[in-house]
Structures are given as structure tokens and as C-alpha cells.
Scaffold this active site. Sequence first.
Site, short mmCIF file in Angstrom:
data_model
loop_
_atom_site.label_atom_id
_atom_site.label_comp_id
_atom_site.label_asym_id
_atom_site.label_seq_id
_atom_site.Cartn_x
_atom_site.Cartn_y
_atom_site.Cartn_z
N HIS A 48 0.67 -1.18 0.06
CA HIS A 48 0.05 -0.01 0.19
C HIS A 48 0.59 1.30 -0.02
O HIS A 48 0.64 2.15 0.89
CB HIS A 48 -0.92 0.08 1.25
CG HIS A 48 -1.95 -1.08 1.32
ND1 HIS A 48 -2.23 -1.75 2.56
CD2 HIS A 48 -2.19 -2.10 0.45
CE1 HIS A 48 -3.08 -2.81 2.40
NE2 HIS A 48 -2.86 -3.00 1.09
C1 LIG Z 1 -0.40 -8.18 -4.13
C2 LIG Z 1 -1.52 -6.77 -3.66
C3 LIG Z 1 -2.50 -6.92 -3.09
C4 LIG Z 1 -3.19 -5.95 -2.63
N1 LIG Z 1 -4.42 -6.00 -2.04
C5 LIG Z 1 -5.33 -5.01 -1.71
C6 LIG Z 1 -6.47 -4.98 -1.00
O1 LIG Z 1 -6.93 -6.27 -0.51
N2 LIG Z 1 -7.29 -4.00 -0.90
C7 LIG Z 1 -6.97 -2.66 -1.11
O2 LIG Z 1 -7.67 -1.66 -0.88
N3 LIG Z 1 -5.86 -2.68 -1.64
C8 LIG Z 1 -4.85 -3.55 -2.04
N4 LIG Z 1 -3.57 -3.38 -2.66
C9 LIG Z 1 -3.36 -2.11 -3.04
C10 LIG Z 1 -4.10 -1.57 -3.92
O3 LIG Z 1 -4.33 -2.21 -5.22
C11 LIG Z 1 -3.44 -0.17 -4.54
O4 LIG Z 1 -3.40 0.80 -3.33
C12 LIG Z 1 -4.12 0.66 -5.81
O5 LIG Z 1 -4.36 -0.10 -6.78
C13 LIG Z 1 -3.31 1.74 -5.97
O6 LIG Z 1 -4.07 2.56 -7.05
P1 LIG Z 1 -3.38 3.57 -8.07
O7 LIG Z 1 -4.43 4.17 -8.84
O8 LIG Z 1 -2.63 4.52 -6.94
O9 LIG Z 1 -2.19 2.78 -8.67
P2 LIG Z 1 -2.29 1.41 -9.72
O10 LIG Z 1 -3.73 0.64 -9.39
O11 LIG Z 1 -1.12 0.80 -9.25
O12 LIG Z 1 -2.40 1.87 -11.10
C14 LIG Z 1 -1.61 2.73 -11.70
C15 LIG Z 1 -1.37 2.62 -13.25
O13 LIG Z 1 -0.63 3.17 -13.66
C16 LIG Z 1 0.09 2.74 -14.93
N5 LIG Z 1 1.24 3.52 -15.32
C17 LIG Z 1 2.10 3.95 -14.57
N6 LIG Z 1 3.23 4.80 -15.15
C18 LIG Z 1 2.41 5.17 -16.03
C19 LIG Z 1 2.86 6.06 -17.09
N7 LIG Z 1 4.02 6.69 -17.27
N8 LIG Z 1 1.92 6.13 -18.46
C20 LIG Z 1 0.91 5.22 -18.45
N9 LIG Z 1 0.51 4.26 -17.33
C21 LIG Z 1 1.21 4.26 -16.31
C22 LIG Z 1 0.47 1.40 -14.08
O14 LIG Z 1 0.99 0.45 -15.24
C23 LIG Z 1 -0.54 0.99 -13.43
O15 LIG Z 1 -1.32 0.18 -14.24
C24 LIG Z 1 -2.94 -4.60 -3.03
C25 LIG Z 1 -1.51 -4.25 -3.66
C26 LIG Z 1 -0.95 -5.45 -3.85
C27 LIG Z 1 0.37 -5.26 -4.78
#
Ligand SMILES: Cc1cc2nc3c(=O)[nH]c(=O)nc-3n(C[C@H](O)[C@H](O)[C@H](O)COP(=O)(O)OP(=O)(O)OC[C@H]3O[C@@H](n4cnc5c(N)ncnc54)[C@H](O)[C@@H]3O)c2cc1C
Length: 561
Positions: A451
Amino acid sequence: MRPTGPDAYRDGTDMFVPREERVESGSAIRGERVVRVDACVIGTGAGGAPVAKELAEGGMSVAMLEEGEHFTTDDMTARPRDMTPLLYREAGQTVTVGNVPVMLPLGRGVGGTTLINSGTCFRTPEPVLAKWRESFGLTSLTPEALDPFFRRVERELSVTQVPAELAGNNALVVKRGADALCWSGDFIHRNARGCVGSGVCVFGCPTSAKQHTGITYVPKAWDAGATTYAGVRAREIVMRGGRAAGVIASTAGGGTLRVECDTVVVACGAIHTPPLLARNGLGGRSGELGENLAIHPCSAVRALFEEEIDMARGVPQSYYVDEFAGEGIMFEGAAGPPDYLASTLPFNRERHRELMLEFKHLAQFGVMVSDRSRGRVRERLGRTTIEYSLVPEDVETFRRGLELLADLYWEAGARRVFVPVSGVQEMHGRDSRPLHGRRLRARDLTLMAFHPLGTARADARPEHGVVDESLRVHGTDNVYVADASAIPSSLGVNPQITIATLATRLAFHLLGSEAPADEPHPETVARAGQLDSERAISRSNTRSGSTRAKAARAFAPRPTR
Ligand SMILES: Cc1cc2nc3c(=O)[nH]c(=O)nc-3n(C[C@H](O)[C@H](O)[C@H](O)COP(=O)(O)OP(=O)(O)OC[C@H]3O[C@@H](n4cnc5c(N)ncnc54)[C@H](O)[C@@H]3O)c2cc1C
Ligand code: SF4
């Protein structure tokens, strides 16, 4: 009222099917392509996908850029060794640098990290929101004001509670121990429908039960006219004066995609949003960009039972114990198939083999610590590095969490308990003294983290944060951050609902719309026990002037073009 009971959890009917899959593969874009839209959303995870869908449904034309590929349920083999390199950035080997290495896996693909997460859903704890209002000037983030957005996200993601019969023995032995000790806990609310408890959520759900953003928000955005460009990496935000005029991205086919737009929403996650902003001279004025990284580190305790556990069966993360949430400690399920245990067991050679042969009798549960430690994200020579060191208070909290979880397992009838602490590792006969008596250092622990948060944190004051209350980057007119990096402090719970809720609120703000008025109330809401108020505040709030100056130099703003 929206049902959240066992029937709703098991109901996999009437899944949303878009009329058209509006996804273009970057590998087919070899030359230069120019597209013109109202809004460009970079990243399709917990933050990006909800913004894109809400903006598109609100009438804007939207392009979603995603560095990873588009995977369908047919791609999900349920075999960890196939799926890890496909769905995880760096094949899951992302690791922090500091006084203890911490594995920090990240998803990459349409759906972002939600594609491979465990599906656990909690609303933002109310004391955390109170601290955000008090310490970061985010005065409109009250539980009442956010409630319609929480309800909307929970409906879109079908958040329901895991029924006991799908929770798996790994959860039930922990429940038995917690009940015997009168500790508070419950079955977890998850974004799943039609789940059969196949145990491989973190390797891509093979039945489409887990409602990750790639099969919920993204298809709804397509239906409203948005297009996803997969295999496309944003590298530049084109600025004219204080306004963004577009985004330039590299495609997997070696080409360039130029998106001309009026609004840019960055949602690359807490590790990749800061370098993208910094490369473009955005968000660096306060010196907070890339700083303030909280990761919610965790460890796992394993226990050997006479009875069969078979942690490959059932929902891997289906139960939590929040009795010690006030101290920043949460226990959550951490089951999975044998390959998963094999890759995380802190033993080698004969001992590893011997324990793996006992797989059916082994249980595993996670200890998560709401960290006071803070790290930072940097880009050096084109590579992103994650610096993070565990402060002594967090090491002590880990000791307490591991001891408590060992007590719980003894109470549940474990024969042996394994703690991932060098020099201790195995305990017998209800005797946790080997752990009690040991002086612990950060490097004695085996840690992972799932996280990452806070590296472009929201603060109403431009000199203290990177984005304002609406998530607009300070100093810009139309660049926003809608992902984990904007979350200003540790949450003490899993963050996806918080991220998606703030992202949804941003979309309504951009559309000039009121909060949704007609979202159904869920029958039950997942609320974990509360963090104590001190822990809800970011440590870096009290950073010294010299550290702040150093941070400001590392990501110094460049003039906007
Ligand atoms: C194994 C695991 C289990 C988890 N379990 C839970 C859970 O049960 N419950 C929960 O609440 N949270 C959980 N989490 C955490 C949760 O999934 C994340 O906190 C959340 O998805 C983050 O959201 P985000 O939008 O910040 O980033 P992300 O969901 O990581 O999305 C970011 C996206 O941006 C893309 N990206 C990055 N740079 C670029 C660029 N320059 N150009 C284009 N695309 C780009 C990436 O490829 C990615 O797909 C877990 C995480 C992991 C690793
Ligand atoms: S337990 Fe299996 S069916 Fe249920 S969400 Fe996880 S991977 Fe999908």
C-alpha cells in the site's frame, strides 16, 4: 438498500458487458498518432479508471493511457509462475532500499494494481479523515460529504462481505483464536461477485469474480465513448503557461501518441506519479514531491496445525482482526497456493522442503503496521528508486504484532509457530519466549508492502503539499493527481476504496456536478477499528528545515513550457 450478504457475494450473474471494447494496443502504433479529447487520464488502476468512467459518463471525451497491456479473464491461468511476470511490474521484484529491504509489488496492466490485489475493501477510518482536516487543511473531507461517493464506489465495485463457508480454514482457525481471546474481527468486505474461493486473487482472478477496475470502470468508460490505449507510457505533459495542453507518450510499437486535451489526470500510482510530474517540472515547489512515502509494511506468521488447513482453498484474504488497530496493527488473511508460500517462506534447502511437504497443515496470516516511518521516491539515471527505512517505533510495533499473532495461533491450537525474525523463526509448545527476549532491529524482519501512499500528498497549503483539496497540482490550472500518491497519510487499512472515492469526487468536481444523490445504502459497511490519532498524522509534517530543503532540491521545479 444494496444487499451485501452471502447471496450477493455468490451472485455472478448480470456482469456488465460493454457494447464495444474500445482498447487500442500501443504495439500497433508505430509512427506518430495524434488524438484530441477533453481529458487524458494516465493510469487505469484504483484512481485512474473511476475518473475516466465518471468523466466519460458526464459527457467528456476521454483517452486513458496505460503502460501495461490489456488482459482478459481468458489470460488468467491461475498459475503463479505464468501470471507473475505478466501482471506484475518487474515480475513482482520491486524492492525498497534502506535499513531493511521491503518487497513492494505493483500491478501493471489495464486495471493497474487492482488487477492483482486481494479485493479487501475498507472505508477511510473517520479519525484519519479528522486528521486530514486538522493537519492538512482538507476541510471538506468529512465522512458525511464523502458518504455518497463511498456508496457509489462500493456499488460500482459490488462490495459485499465474504460468507463464512468461502472464507477457508486459514481464516477460520484465526477466527477461532480471536474468539477465544475475545478479540474483535470479522469477515472482510470485498469487491467480488460470483466468487468461488479459488485462492489466487493476487495472480489474476480466473473467473472474473474479482471486480477490479479493468472489468468494471474501464468497460463502463468504453461504453460512454472513452478509449484505452494499452502498452502506452506517458512521458511528457505538455504545458503552455500554467496550463496543460496535452500528453506525449511512447508506445510499445516504438511510436508516439500525442494526446491534445484540456485536462490531464495523472494516476500512475504512488511510485510512478512523482517522477512523471518531476520530469515535467510540476508539483515540486513545496519540496514534498516524492517525499512522505508510507507503505503500510507487513509481515506474516505461519503456524502448523494437526488439522487440515489447505490454504489454497477459500478466499485468501477473507478475515481480519482489528483489536489492535488503535496501536496501528491489523491482522489480515494471507493465504494462497503452494507456489505462493514457497516463494515467501523464510527458510531454505531441507527445512524449506520439509515445511512445504506439510503445506496442507500450514496456516499463514499477515501483520500490517500503520507506519510512522516515511520514505521517498527518486528518479536517478532513468530508474525509479524507492528509499525507505523502518524507524525503531515501527520495529517495536512489529514485535508486538508478531507476538500477538503467535498468541492467537497458540490459542487456536497450533503445534508450531514460525515468525519471520532472524534468529527465532520457529517456536514450540505455546512458548513465545524466543521472540519476547530478542532485541529486534529492522534488518531482522522479513517484510513486504502493498500500500504505497503519500508521495504527491494533498494539502490545502501550496507550501506543504503537491495537490490541493480538489487534487489539482498546486501551481497549475488543469493538472490533477487521482491516485495513491495524493493520500496524505497512512490509513491503517487497505487503500483502494479511499483512492477510488477521492478519484470519483474529483470527476464530479471537474464536471461541476453535485455529489450523487441517489446511491443506495449498503446493508453493511466495512469499517475497521480506529487508528489512534497520532498515527494518522504524517511524520514528515515535522521534518526539519534542512531535510525539507534537500527534498526541494532533489525534485526542484523546472520552468514550465
Ligand atoms: C498483491 C497486492 C494486494 C493488494 N491488496 C489490496 C486489497 O486487498 N485491498 C486494497 O484496498 N488494496 C490492496 N492493494 C493495494 C491497491 O491495489 C493499490 O493501493 C491501488 O491499486 C493503487 O491505486 P493507484 O491508482 O494509485 O495505482 P495502480 O492501481 O497501481 O495503477 C497505476 C497504473 O498506472 C500505470 N502507469 C504507471 N506509469 C505510467 C505511465 N507513465 N504511463 C501510463 N501508465 C502508467 C501502471 O502500469 C498502473 O497500471 C494490494 C496491492 C498489491 C500489490
Ligand atoms: S478467491 Fe478466486 S474466484 Fe474469488 S476473487 Fe479470488 S481469484 Fe476470484
